[in-house]
Write a protein that holds these residues in place. Structure first.
Motif, PDB file in Angstrom:
ATOM      1  N   PHE A  66       0.448  -1.259   0.056  1.00 57.63           N
ATOM      2  CA  PHE A  66      -0.179   0.055   0.125  1.00 57.63           C
ATOM      3  C   PHE A  66       0.907   1.587   0.281  1.00 57.63           C
ATOM      4  N   GLY A  67       2.213   0.962   0.079  1.00 56.78           N
ATOM      5  CA  GLY A  67       3.367   2.538  -0.186  1.00 56.78           C
ATOM      6  C   GLY A  67       2.914   2.863   1.348  1.00 56.78           C
ATOM      7  N   VAL A  68       3.097   2.373   1.800  1.00 57.26           N
ATOM      8  CA  VAL A  68       2.941   2.460   3.511  1.00 57.26           C
ATOM      9  C   VAL A  68       3.968   2.509   4.580  1.00 57.26           C
ATOM     10  N   PRO A  69       4.649   3.105   4.955  1.00 55.60           N
ATOM     11  CA  PRO A  69       5.574   2.245   5.983  1.00 55.60           C
ATOM     12  C   PRO A  69       4.811   1.657   6.658  1.00 55.60           C
ATOM     13  N   LEU A  70       6.176   0.952   7.588  1.00 60.30           N
ATOM     14  CA  LEU A  70       5.606  -0.679   8.522  1.00 60.30           C
ATOM     15  C   LEU A  70       5.687   0.695   9.808  1.00 60.30           C
ATOM     16  N   ARG A  71       7.480   1.875  10.181  1.00 57.90           N
ATOM     17  CA  ARG A  71       6.966   2.773  11.156  1.00 57.90           C
ATOM     18  C   ARG A  71       5.716   3.474  11.490  1.00 57.90           C
ATOM     19  N   ALA A  72       5.007   3.789  10.137  1.00 60.10           N
ATOM     20  CA  ALA A  72       4.264   4.267  10.536  1.00 60.10           C
ATOM     21  C   ALA A  72       2.890   4.193  10.530  1.00 60.10           C
ATOM     22  N   ALA A  73       2.861   3.007  10.331  1.00 58.01           N
ATOM     23  CA  ALA A  73       2.159   2.391  10.709  1.00 58.01           C
ATOM     24  C   ALA A  73       1.495   1.525  12.701  1.00 58.01           C
ATOM     25  N   ALA A  74       2.688   1.276  12.351  1.00 65.39           N
ATOM     26  CA  ALA A  74       2.984   1.143  14.177  1.00 65.39           C
ATOM     27  C   ALA A  74       2.868   2.131  14.842  1.00 65.39           C
ATOM     28  N   LEU A  75       3.104   3.403  14.189  1.00 61.51           N
ATOM     29  CA  LEU A  75       2.626   4.431  15.107  1.00 61.51           C
ATOM     30  C   LEU A  75       1.199   4.785  15.149  1.00 61.51           C
ATOM     31  N   GLN A  76       0.292   4.711  14.311  1.00 61.95           N
ATOM     32  CA  GLN A  76      -1.052   4.862  14.359  1.00 61.95           C
ATOM     33  C   GLN A  76      -1.621   4.115  14.997  1.00 61.95           C
ATOM     34  N   PHE A  77      -1.144   2.565  14.494  1.00 60.51           N
ATOM     35  CA  PHE A  77      -2.239   1.572  15.483  1.00 60.51           C
ATOM     36  C   PHE A  77      -3.122   1.798  16.422  1.00 60.51           C
ATOM     37  N   PRO A  78      -2.451   1.995  17.612  1.00 62.20           N
ATOM     38  CA  PRO A  78      -2.842   2.706  18.638  1.00 62.20           C
ATOM     39  C   PRO A  78      -4.469   3.545  19.063  1.00 62.20           C
ATOM     40  N   LEU A  79      -3.710   3.975  18.106  1.00 66.92           N
ATOM     41  CA  LEU A  79      -4.592   5.205  18.576  1.00 66.92           C
ATOM     42  C   LEU A  79      -6.229   4.793  17.469  1.00 66.92           C
ATOM     43  N   ARG A  80      -6.211   3.585  17.367  1.00 67.91           N
ATOM     44  CA  ARG A  80      -7.413   3.531  16.149  1.00 67.91           C
ATOM     45  C   ARG A  80      -8.737   2.954  16.859  1.00 67.91           C
ATOM     46  N   HIS A  81      -8.352   2.977  18.327  1.00 71.71           N
ATOM     47  CA  HIS A  81      -8.723   2.641  19.677  1.00 71.71           C
ATOM     48  C   HIS A  81      -8.981   3.633  20.845  1.00 71.71           C
ATOM     49  N   PRO A  82     -10.821   3.646  20.268  1.00 70.82           N
ATOM     50  CA  PRO A  82     -11.425   5.281  21.114  1.00 70.82           C
ATOM     51  C   PRO A  82     -10.727   5.316  22.823  1.00 70.82           C
ATOM     52  N   ALA A  83     -10.059   3.938  23.399  1.00 67.02           N
ATOM     53  CA  ALA A  83      -9.749   4.389  24.860  1.00 67.02           C
ATOM     54  C   ALA A  83      -8.360   5.087  24.385  1.00 67.02           C
ATOM     55  N   VAL A  84      -7.855   4.213  23.849  1.00 63.07           N
ATOM     56  CA  VAL A  84      -6.105   5.055  23.574  1.00 63.07           C
ATOM     57  C   VAL A  84      -6.171   6.857  23.016  1.00 63.07           C
ATOM     58  N   ALA A  85      -5.573   7.351  24.417  1.00 60.49           N
ATOM     59  CA  ALA A  85      -5.199   9.177  24.181  1.00 60.49           C
ATOM     60  C   ALA A  85      -3.847   9.360  23.334  1.00 60.49           C
ATOM     61  N   ALA A  86      -2.895   8.569  23.796  1.00 62.95           N
ATOM     62  CA  ALA A  86      -1.701   9.099  23.060  1.00 62.95           C
ATOM     63  C   ALA A  86      -0.773   7.993  22.679  1.00 62.95           C
ATOM     64  N   VAL A  87       0.323   7.916  22.209  1.00 61.67           N
ATOM     65  CA  VAL A  87       1.381   7.232  22.069  1.00 61.67           C
ATOM     66  C   VAL A  87       2.778   7.697  22.299  1.00 61.67           C
ATOM     67  N   VAL A  88       4.044   7.194  22.952  1.00 62.76           N
ATOM     68  CA  VAL A  88       4.472   8.427  23.743  1.00 62.76           C
ATOM     69  C   VAL A  88       5.407   7.598  22.649  1.00 62.76           C
ATOM     70  N   ILE A  89       6.376   7.990  22.163  1.00 59.63           N
ATOM     71  CA  ILE A  89       8.042   7.782  21.053  1.00 59.63           C
ATOM     72  C   ILE A  89       9.086   8.990  21.674  1.00 59.63           C
ATOM     73  N   GLY A  90       9.486   7.150  21.973  1.00 54.36           N
ATOM     74  CA  GLY A  90      11.231   8.140  22.154  1.00 54.36           C
ATOM     75  C   GLY A  90      12.354   8.353  21.477  1.00 54.36           C
ATOM     76  N   ALA A  91      12.168   9.567  21.463  1.00 56.67           N
ATOM     77  CA  ALA A  91      13.580  10.204  20.356  1.00 56.67           C
ATOM     78  C   ALA A  91      14.789  10.939  21.347  1.00 56.67           C
ATOM     79  N   ARG A  92      15.634  10.156  19.913  1.00 56.79           N
ATOM     80  CA  ARG A  92      17.577  10.293  20.362  1.00 56.79           C
ATOM     81  C   ARG A  92      17.721  11.704  19.811  1.00 56.79           C
ATOM     82  N   SER A  93      17.119  12.623  18.839  1.00 61.16           N
ATOM     83  CA  SER A  93      17.714  13.199  17.922  1.00 61.16           C
ATOM     84  C   SER A  93      16.410  13.788  17.524  1.00 61.16           C
ATOM     85  N   GLU A  94      16.953  14.922  17.155  1.00 60.40           N
ATOM     86  CA  GLU A  94      15.824  15.873  16.716  1.00 60.40           C
ATOM     87  C   GLU A  94      15.625  15.291  14.925  1.00 60.40           C
TER      88      GLU A  94
END
Length: 324
Positions: free
Chosen positions: A269-297
């Protein structure tokens, strides 16, 4: 596609957080050193587009992540960010900023004794940990405080840490109280006995591990917001290659094959796995946010870009058929 800046309320607390939050574990040099100026740039990038939740903990680098966050947030308007930290793992010893910086731009600290995180879910220990975090972070209030990894300490956490945080919430010293764990079963017990505004569950509601799914309807019913961490399962969903890690350990062949299958389906579908992994939890109405640990800008900007990728419903349907 989710709006990373859309604000979601945490229960009845009055605290609202954006859909994408910054986690500070890399700032504690957990895996390898991160230069101090990179920490500052990463935090600035996270706050550039609007208010942002920043989630930290004393155990991340034995106080280093909280102390570096203080430096990075200096001069930032307080209403620009929601500040979240944890109690239950207290540091023994003391760290003092000397006012100097090393060649990498990292603040230099004088350490008395050795800073070691140790479990302390007592009432008094929680109150001291709260005060210590305020000092390390250089703030006069915390928006969210989580009870941190009380896996073997349910009774102590409820009799001590929970009552302390409940009092602080009633006094208006903190906005919301939570439990943060890498498992979901014990979270049911905390919801049985406590009045929590939110919970944080890491690694258990991802494309690879959806085991916390049974907990989410209850949270939705009780008005308890869910914050999801570990959406990449410590790396495998960011880049599924041999040698990648799953929950902090080298990935086994079964899990690696499953992750590669997810990546190949996304590629159709031309979608990076990273994008799907980031967005997946937010499809559930109980989930408010996802937290991402970034080590650089650069990594933060990459995640922001992935957050904005449009994922078609047909792809979600295909991914749902891959055992998680």
């Amino acid at each position: 596609m989710s709006d990373p800046n859309a604000l979601v309320p945490l229960g009845r607390s009055g605290v609202s957080i954006p859909r994408l939050a910054l986690g500070t574990a890399p700032f504690g040099n957990i895996d390898f050193p991160v230069p101090g100026d990179e920490v500052t740039r990463t935090v600035a990038a996270a706050l550039a587009d609007g208010p942002r939740m920043i989630d930290t903990a004393p155990a991340e680098g034995a106080g280093l992540a909280e102390a570096r966050l203080r430096e990075a947030l200096a001069g930032m308007p307080r209403d620009r960010y929601v500040l979240s930290t944890k109690v239950g793992k207290r540091l023994h010893g003391a760290r003092f900023h000397t006012g100097a910086f090393d060649a990498l731009g990292q603040p230099v600290y004088k350490v008395l004794d050795r800073l070691e995180p140790a479990f302390d879910f007592s009432y008094d220990g929680t109150m001291r940990a709260y005060e210590e975090s305020l000092k390390r972070l250089g703030t006069d209030r915390l928006d969210i405080v989580h009870i941190h990894d009380p896996d073997e300490h349910f009774a102590a956490a409820m009799a001590g840490a929970y009552l302390a945080l409940h009092k602080l919430r009633e006094e208006g010293a903190i906005g919301a109280i939570s439990v943060a764990m890498n498992q979901w079963r014990l979270l049911h017990r905390f919801l049985d006995y406590g009045d929590f505004d939110c919970i944080m569950v890491s690694g258990r509601y991802t494309l690879l591990d959806r085991s916390a799914h049974d907990l989410l309807p209850r949270c939705r019913e009780q008005g308890v917001a869910v914050i999801v961490g570990g959406v990449f399962n410590s790396g495998i969903l960011a880049n599924p290659i041999p040698g990648a890690t799953y929950d902090g350990l080298p990935v086994d062949g079964t899990m690696l094959r499953r992750a590669i299958r997810l990546k190949l389906i996304c590629a159709e579908f031309g979608v990076p796995l990273r994008a799907a992994a980031l967005q997946f939890p937010l499809r559930h109405p109980a989930v408010a946010a996802v937290v991402i640990g970034a080590r650089s800008e650069a990594q933060w900007r990459e995640d922001m870009g992935a957050f904005g990728v449009a994922v078609p419903d047909e792809l979600w349907g295909r991914l749902a058929g891959v055992d998680g």
